[in-house]
Every structure is written in C-alpha cells, then in structure tokens.
Design an enzyme around this catalytic site. Structure first.
Site, PDB file in Angstrom:
ATOM      1  N   GLY A   1      18.506  41.090 -16.552  1.00 10.63           N
ATOM      2  CA  GLY A   1      17.643  41.992 -15.790  1.00 10.63           C
ATOM      3  C   GLY A   1      17.307  43.282 -16.522  1.00 10.63           C
ATOM      4  O   GLY A   1      17.101  44.316 -15.890  1.00 10.63           O
TER       5      GLY A   1
ATOM      6  N   CYS B   1      10.069  39.459 -21.775  1.00  8.23           N
ATOM      7  CA  CYS B   1      11.282  39.150 -21.016  1.00  8.23           C
ATOM      8  C   CYS B   1      10.887  38.236 -19.850  1.00  8.23           C
ATOM      9  O   CYS B   1      10.008  38.590 -19.064  1.00  8.23           O
ATOM     10  CB  CYS B   1      11.941  40.414 -20.484  1.00  8.23           C
ATOM     11  SG  CYS B   1      13.338  40.030 -19.426  1.00  8.23           S
TER      12      CYS B   1
ATOM     13  N   LYS C   1       6.997  41.734 -29.536  1.00  7.33           N
ATOM     14  CA  LYS C   1       7.893  40.596 -29.272  1.00  7.33           C
ATOM     15  C   LYS C   1       7.208  39.642 -28.294  1.00  7.33           C
ATOM     16  O   LYS C   1       6.939  39.988 -27.142  1.00  7.33           O
ATOM     17  CB  LYS C   1       9.212  41.113 -28.679  1.00  7.33           C
ATOM     18  CG  LYS C   1      10.203  40.041 -28.273  1.00  7.33           C
ATOM     19  CD  LYS C   1      11.234  39.764 -29.321  1.00  7.33           C
ATOM     20  CE  LYS C   1      12.328  38.834 -28.867  1.00  7.33           C
ATOM     21  NZ  LYS C   1      13.555  39.532 -28.518  1.00  7.33           N
TER      22      LYS C   1
ATOM     23  N   ASN D   1      10.853  35.295 -27.750  1.00  7.06           N
ATOM     24  CA  ASN D   1      11.838  35.660 -26.738  1.00  7.06           C
ATOM     25  C   ASN D   1      12.339  34.375 -26.063  1.00  7.06           C
ATOM     26  O   ASN D   1      11.895  33.280 -26.394  1.00  7.06           O
ATOM     27  CB  ASN D   1      11.186  36.604 -25.713  1.00  7.06           C
ATOM     28  CG  ASN D   1      12.191  37.561 -25.087  1.00  7.06           C
ATOM     29  OD1 ASN D   1      13.311  37.168 -24.749  1.00  7.06           O
ATOM     30  ND2 ASN D   1      11.812  38.812 -24.933  1.00  7.06           N
ATOM     31  N   THR D   2      13.235  34.540 -25.110  1.00  7.62           N
ATOM     32  CA  THR D   2      13.736  33.375 -24.362  1.00  7.62           C
ATOM     33  C   THR D   2      12.612  32.774 -23.505  1.00  7.62           C
ATOM     34  O   THR D   2      11.603  33.426 -23.250  1.00  7.62           O
ATOM     35  CB  THR D   2      14.893  33.803 -23.442  1.00  7.62           C
ATOM     36  OG1 THR D   2      14.427  34.848 -22.589  1.00  7.62           O
ATOM     37  CG2 THR D   2      16.090  34.298 -24.235  1.00  7.62           C
TER      38      THR D   2
ATOM     39  N   GLY E   1      20.690  36.351 -32.369  1.00  4.46           N
ATOM     40  CA  GLY E   1      21.248  36.828 -31.099  1.00  4.46           C
ATOM     41  C   GLY E   1      22.398  35.967 -30.654  1.00  4.46           C
ATOM     42  O   GLY E   1      23.566  36.275 -30.900  1.00  4.46           O
TER      43      GLY E   1
END
Ligand SMILES: Cc1cc2nc3c(=O)[nH]c(=O)nc-3n(C[C@H](O)[C@H](O)[C@H](O)COP(=O)(O)O)c2cc1C
Length: 304
Positions: free
Chosen positions: A76, A129, A164, A191-192, A264
């Site tokens: 979050g 994100c 990103k 990113n994820t 990461g």
C-alpha cells in the site's frame, strides 16, 4: 595479458560502477540501509516510493510467498512522506535515485523542489504500483496524466528522470513513447503485475487488500519481453527489473536491451550479497566470451 572486463555503465546521465541497482520498495527508506547495500556491491540504489504526505499502508498480511521464488505484495505504498525522507538522507553520499509517487502533476512540484537540493542522482517516477487507488497504475493508465506528470517533473529538475512502467491496461510501448516525447532520460521496466492468491481452508484472499502485485520468478519473462520491445522499438534507455536472482538472469536482461538491472525479490532469498554475486558472475561471463565491457552486450539479442 588479458584485461579484466569493465562493469562500468554510462547511460541516461548516470555513470555507475556496475549495472546492478536496488529496486524500489526493498530496504529503501533508511540511510543506514543505503550505506550497507552500496558497501555490499550495488552500483546504485533506488528509494521506496515517496509521496507528498506519509502513507500508513495496508494491514497484514501484505506479502505472500508463492512456490518457486515468486511473491504477491500489497504493502500500500507505506512511506514516511518526502519531507521526513529528505531529512533522513541529508548526509547521503551513495548514488541514490529517489522514487516518487503521486496522484497528479502538482504533487510532484514540492517534492522535486525539496529533494533537488540534496545529494541524489535523480528520480524514478512510479506510474505503475498495481494496488493503490489513484496512484501508480491508475495514473499510468491515464495517458494525459502520464504526460502531464513527466512534463512537470522535467520542468522542475535538470537531474535524470526515469519512468517506472508496469503492465496495466495501457501498452508499455505507448507509455515509453510518452516518456521519450517528454524528455525523460529512461524508463524502468517493469513494476509488479496485478495478481491474487486464495486460501483453500478459509476460502478468502490471502492478502488484506485481496489484490496485490506479482514479483519474482514468475514476472521475469514478461519483464524481459517488455525491456526487449521498449529498447528495440522506442529507443529510450531501459533499466530492467523483474525476477532477477542470478547473474544469468541479469545477463538475459542486458542482452534484451537493459542498460542496467534492478533487484528486489532476490534480496529476500539471497540477501544483500546478491549485488556482489551478480556483478562477479557478469564479469566472468564477459571474460569467458571475450568482451571488454559490459556495455558491449547490451541489446545483443535484438540482432536476431
Ligand atoms: C514488497 C514490495 C514493495 C514494493 N514497493 C515498490 C515501490 O514503493 N515503488 C516501486 O516503484 N516499486 C515497488 N515494488 C516493485 C519493485 O520495485 C519491482 O518492480 C518488482 O518487485 C519486480 O522486481 P523483483 O521481481 O526483482 O522483485 C515493490 C515490490 C515489492 C515486492
């Protein structure tokens, strides 16, 4: 006499001792950790994404490990806010890129104005994100907002900026094109990706936020494809990220077209020595193949 291959990389306004970087969101909030990770061999560090105000984040569980080195997280965007972070890194001497997140272009102006006075290399703008409303990928899916944010950050700093990117509803190639048009120095991919897992005994989603972002091993082929296509078709410097655990993984990203790589999830299984291990492996690979510089192999797979 055979010279040892050089790992030094110069791209997009950066000059790094090696191409390994700490990815945003991993130990990236505290100066002691930056010092430790740099000492252990990283070429460069990226902070946790900072926002205009502190964010508490979600309740636990926020991270779940899947089989085989993959994870889903929904932290979050928990962070202390840019002002507290600026005070934390006031004596920074490491090569540090600050990651920023916001809902609209005006969020970024005070953050960049304050941070620009500190010893930092540049910025990574998190437009990807996948699990926080009105931040990250929800912003990244709005092309006009993406353009406005990059333009605003560009107007307010001369330092390098990296965008990103994530795999959301908009093609990464479109986003990379906007990044290039708005004079970003490079992009970070990726990113994820939105993902979830469900507990068979309780019948409920495992993460408190239900949906999170997939990282680690399962992300790697998507990330390699993204780096390859962006680098080849858009021609903007790319930093590769997603599922890098070994030097072989890192070399694959470099061959795809990445100028550097971020690590990461790999830190979770291998520890911070991973930067040293990957650099050492890349150097041996270059030696065995007869290359003098790591930059010689960047994008080699694009010839085929
Ligand atoms: C727990 C966790 C927190 C993260 N926080 C951030 C963040 O604040 N900003 C960001 O841009 N990416 C964040 N990421 C995404 C990573 O930087 C990276 O893009 C992703 O995990 C894929 O790389 P990996 O497979 O090496 O972990 C986070 C990832 C995880 C697992």
């Amino acid at each position: 006499m055979i010279n040892t291959p050089s790992l030094n990389v110069e791209f997009a306004g950066l000059n790094l001792r090696n191409p390994t970087m700490l990815a945003s969101g991993f130990m990236g909030i505290n100066q002691d950790n930056f010092d430790r990770i740099y000492k252990s061999g990283a070429g460069c560090l990226v902070s946790k994404s900072l926002s205009i105000r502190p964010i508490e984040g979600y309740y636990n569980p926020t991270v779940v490990a899947l089989n085989g080195k993959s994870y889903i997280n929904a932290v979050g965007l928990a962070n202390p806010g840019f002002e507290a972070f600026a005070a934390e890194i006031v004596d920074n001497t490491t090569p540090l890129i600050v990651s920023l997140v916001g809902s609209c272009q005006s969020d970024f102006i005070p953050m960049v104005k304050r941070l620009d006075r500190l010893h930092i290399l540049g910025y990574e703008i998190n437009l990807s994100c996948p699990h926080v409303k009105k931040m990250g990928i929800e912003v990244g899916d709005d092309l006009e907002m993406v353009r406005a944010i990059i333009r605003t950050v560009r107007r307010n700093t001369k330092k390098p900026i990296f965008i990103k990117l994530g795999v959301g509803n908009v093609d990464v190639l479109k986003l990379a094109t906007i990044a290039k048009e708005e004079a970003a120095n490079g992009v970070t991919a990726i990113n994820t990706i939105r993902a979830m897992t469900i507990d068979l005994q309780t019948y409920s989603p495992v993460l408190s936020n239900k949906i999170g972002g997939l990282s680690g091993r399962s992300l790697k082929p998507v990330a390699v494809r993204s780096v390859y296509e962006i680098s080849m078709k858009i021609g903007i410097p790319v930093i590769g990220c997603g599922g890098i655990f070994t030097w072989e993984d890192a070399v694959e990203f470099l061959l795809a077209g990445a100028s550097a790589v971020q690590i990461g999830s790999g830190i979770g299984t291998i520890g911070i020595n991973i930067f040293h291990l990957i650099s050492r492996g890349i150097r041996k690979y270059l030696e065995n193949k007869g290359f003098g510089n790591v930059q010689d192999i960047v994008g080699m797979a694009q010839k085929y």
